[in-house]
Structures are given as C-alpha cells and as structure tokens.
Design a protein around this motif. Structure first.
Motif, PDB file in Angstrom:
ATOM      1  N   GLU A 140      31.410  46.702  58.485  1.00  0.00           N
ATOM      2  CA  GLU A 140      32.351  45.604  58.315  1.00  0.00           C
ATOM      3  C   GLU A 140      31.718  44.347  57.729  1.00  0.00           C
ATOM      4  OE1 GLU A 140      34.601  44.980  61.887  1.00  0.00           O
ATOM      5  OE2 GLU A 140      35.033  47.106  62.106  1.00  0.00           O
ATOM      6  N   GLY A 141      30.412  44.382  57.456  1.00  0.00           N
ATOM      7  CA  GLY A 141      29.731  43.241  56.854  1.00  0.00           C
ATOM      8  C   GLY A 141      28.697  43.745  55.860  1.00  0.00           C
ATOM      9  N   GLU A 142      28.198  42.852  55.003  1.00  0.00           N
ATOM     10  CA  GLU A 142      27.214  43.257  54.006  1.00  0.00           C
ATOM     11  C   GLU A 142      25.971  43.820  54.681  1.00  0.00           C
ATOM     12  OE1 GLU A 142      24.301  41.127  50.862  1.00  0.00           O
ATOM     13  OE2 GLU A 142      26.423  40.537  50.734  1.00  0.00           O
ATOM     14  N   PHE A 143      25.443  44.912  54.109  1.00  0.00           N
ATOM     15  CA  PHE A 143      24.240  45.545  54.642  1.00  0.00           C
ATOM     16  C   PHE A 143      23.371  45.993  53.481  1.00  0.00           C
ATOM     17  CE2 PHE A 143      21.982  49.371  56.274  1.00  0.00           C
ATOM     18  CZ  PHE A 143      21.199  48.722  57.224  1.00  0.00           C
ATOM     19  N   MET A 144      22.166  45.470  53.409  1.00  0.00           N
ATOM     20  CA  MET A 144      21.217  45.817  52.357  1.00  0.00           C
ATOM     21  C   MET A 144      21.842  45.643  50.973  1.00  0.00           C
ATOM     22  SD  MET A 144      19.317  49.130  54.093  1.00  0.00           S
ATOM     23  CE  MET A 144      18.160  49.299  52.741  1.00  0.00           C
ATOM     24  N   GLY A 145      22.619  44.582  50.817  1.00  0.00           N
ATOM     25  CA  GLY A 145      23.260  44.301  49.535  1.00  0.00           C
ATOM     26  C   GLY A 145      24.509  45.099  49.264  1.00  0.00           C
ATOM     27  N   ALA A 163      26.538  43.495  60.137  1.00  0.00           N
ATOM     28  CA  ALA A 163      27.095  44.510  59.241  1.00  0.00           C
ATOM     29  C   ALA A 163      27.934  45.542  59.987  1.00  0.00           C
ATOM     30  CB  ALA A 163      25.965  45.211  58.495  1.00  0.00           C
ATOM     31  N   PHE A 164      27.519  45.863  61.217  1.00  0.00           N
ATOM     32  CA  PHE A 164      28.178  46.892  62.032  1.00  0.00           C
ATOM     33  C   PHE A 164      28.480  46.307  63.414  1.00  0.00           C
ATOM     34  CE2 PHE A 164      25.150  48.817  59.096  1.00  0.00           C
ATOM     35  CZ  PHE A 164      25.975  49.657  58.360  1.00  0.00           C
ATOM     36  N   PRO A 165      29.544  45.513  63.550  1.00  0.00           N
ATOM     37  CA  PRO A 165      29.807  44.811  64.810  1.00  0.00           C
ATOM     38  C   PRO A 165      29.996  45.726  66.028  1.00  0.00           C
ATOM     39  CG  PRO A 165      31.241  43.996  63.054  1.00  0.00           C
ATOM     40  CD  PRO A 165      30.504  45.173  62.506  1.00  0.00           C
ATOM     41  N   ASP A 166      30.381  46.989  65.790  1.00  0.00           N
ATOM     42  CA  ASP A 166      30.568  47.930  66.898  1.00  0.00           C
ATOM     43  C   ASP A 166      29.363  48.871  67.038  1.00  0.00           C
ATOM     44  OD1 ASP A 166      30.971  49.357  64.540  1.00  0.00           O
ATOM     45  OD2 ASP A 166      32.708  50.459  65.281  1.00  0.00           O
ATOM     46  N   PHE A 167      28.226  48.488  66.469  1.00  0.00           N
ATOM     47  CA  PHE A 167      27.022  49.319  66.479  1.00  0.00           C
ATOM     48  C   PHE A 167      26.644  49.728  67.896  1.00  0.00           C
ATOM     49  CE2 PHE A 167      22.402  49.935  66.557  1.00  0.00           C
ATOM     50  CZ  PHE A 167      22.243  50.811  65.508  1.00  0.00           C
TER      51      PHE A 167
END
Length: 141
Positions: free
Chosen positions: A89-94, A60-64
């Motif tokens: 940048e991606g789905e997170f918790m729906g 969900a967060f590629p640069d986390f």
C-alpha cells in the motif's frame, strides 16, 4: 547461553518488532554495532539504520506480519523459517503501491552476543514476493 534463551531472543524481532510494530524494542534487542545482511547485498549497520529499514517495510506494507514457523539453535546461532505476509500500500524500493498481497518464506539466521542480537542474515523469497505483487512476471509452464 542456553539454546532456549537464544531462540527466545531471536524470535522477538519477527514477532514483536515486525508483527507487533514495537520498534522501540530495537534499542533493547540489538547490539550497538548490529549488522543485518539482507537480500541484494544490502546491509544495515546499527540500530538507527535497522529502524529506518523496518519503518520502510511497515510504511509500504501496513498489515505486514512475520510468523515464525521453525526455530533451530546451536551455540550463539539461531536459524528460523518465517512466513512473511503483507499488502503493498506504499512505495517500496522505488515501486509504486500495487494494492496486491504477498505471502512468502524467509530464511533467517541470527547471531546472539551477550543476550542481544548482534547480526542477522535475512533471505526472503523476494522474487516470489515481486511476482505476487505483479511487478515481475511469473514464468509460464
């Protein structure tokens, strides 16, 4: 165990697993019966569930990244204040990706057992994160 060693072990998770994305380190760092107590009453049990949760965050967060700001230890417990950052940048918790970034504080307590992480209590500022991502409204003054 010396408090310096407990601190070193505890901070490896945010620094090496989360920020450096060394998910293989999970098997070395966590006990087999590891438990994570997360926000919203969510719990994960064991290394496989923990790895799946970390995969979800990094997808969900590629640069986390997780920056350890403060560390205090007493006995087998380590308390940390960690700054979390990332771009959705991606789905997170729906929630579909918003493309927005966040920076919030996370309070983290880690219990060390026989040189490994046995249990963690993770309390990020989830409301602040959701406000910054634009998925909930910020209160107006």
């Amino acid at each position: 165990m010396a408090t310096a060693e407990a601190k070193r072990i505890a901070r490896r998770y945010p620094e090496e697993v989360a920020t450096e994305r060394n998910l293989d380190l999970i098997d070395e760092l966590l006990t087999e019966d590891y438990v994570e107590h997360g926000p919203f009453g969510r719990e994960s049990h064991g290394r496989a569930e923990d790895r799946a949760g970390m995969d979800e965050i990094l997808t969900a967060f590629p640069d986390f990244e997780a920056t350890v700001e403060d560390v205090i230890a007493e006995g087998d417990m380590v308390a940390m204040r960690v700054t979390l950052r990332g771009t959705h940048e991606g789905e997170f918790m729906g929630i579909e990706p918003t493309g927005r970034s966040f920076e919030v504080q996370n309070m983290l307590f880690t219990r060390i057992e026989d040189g490994k992480i046995a249990e963690r209590w993770v309390q990020p500022d989830t409301l602040g994160m959701f406000q910054q991502l634009g998925v909930v409204e910020s209160p107006t003054a």
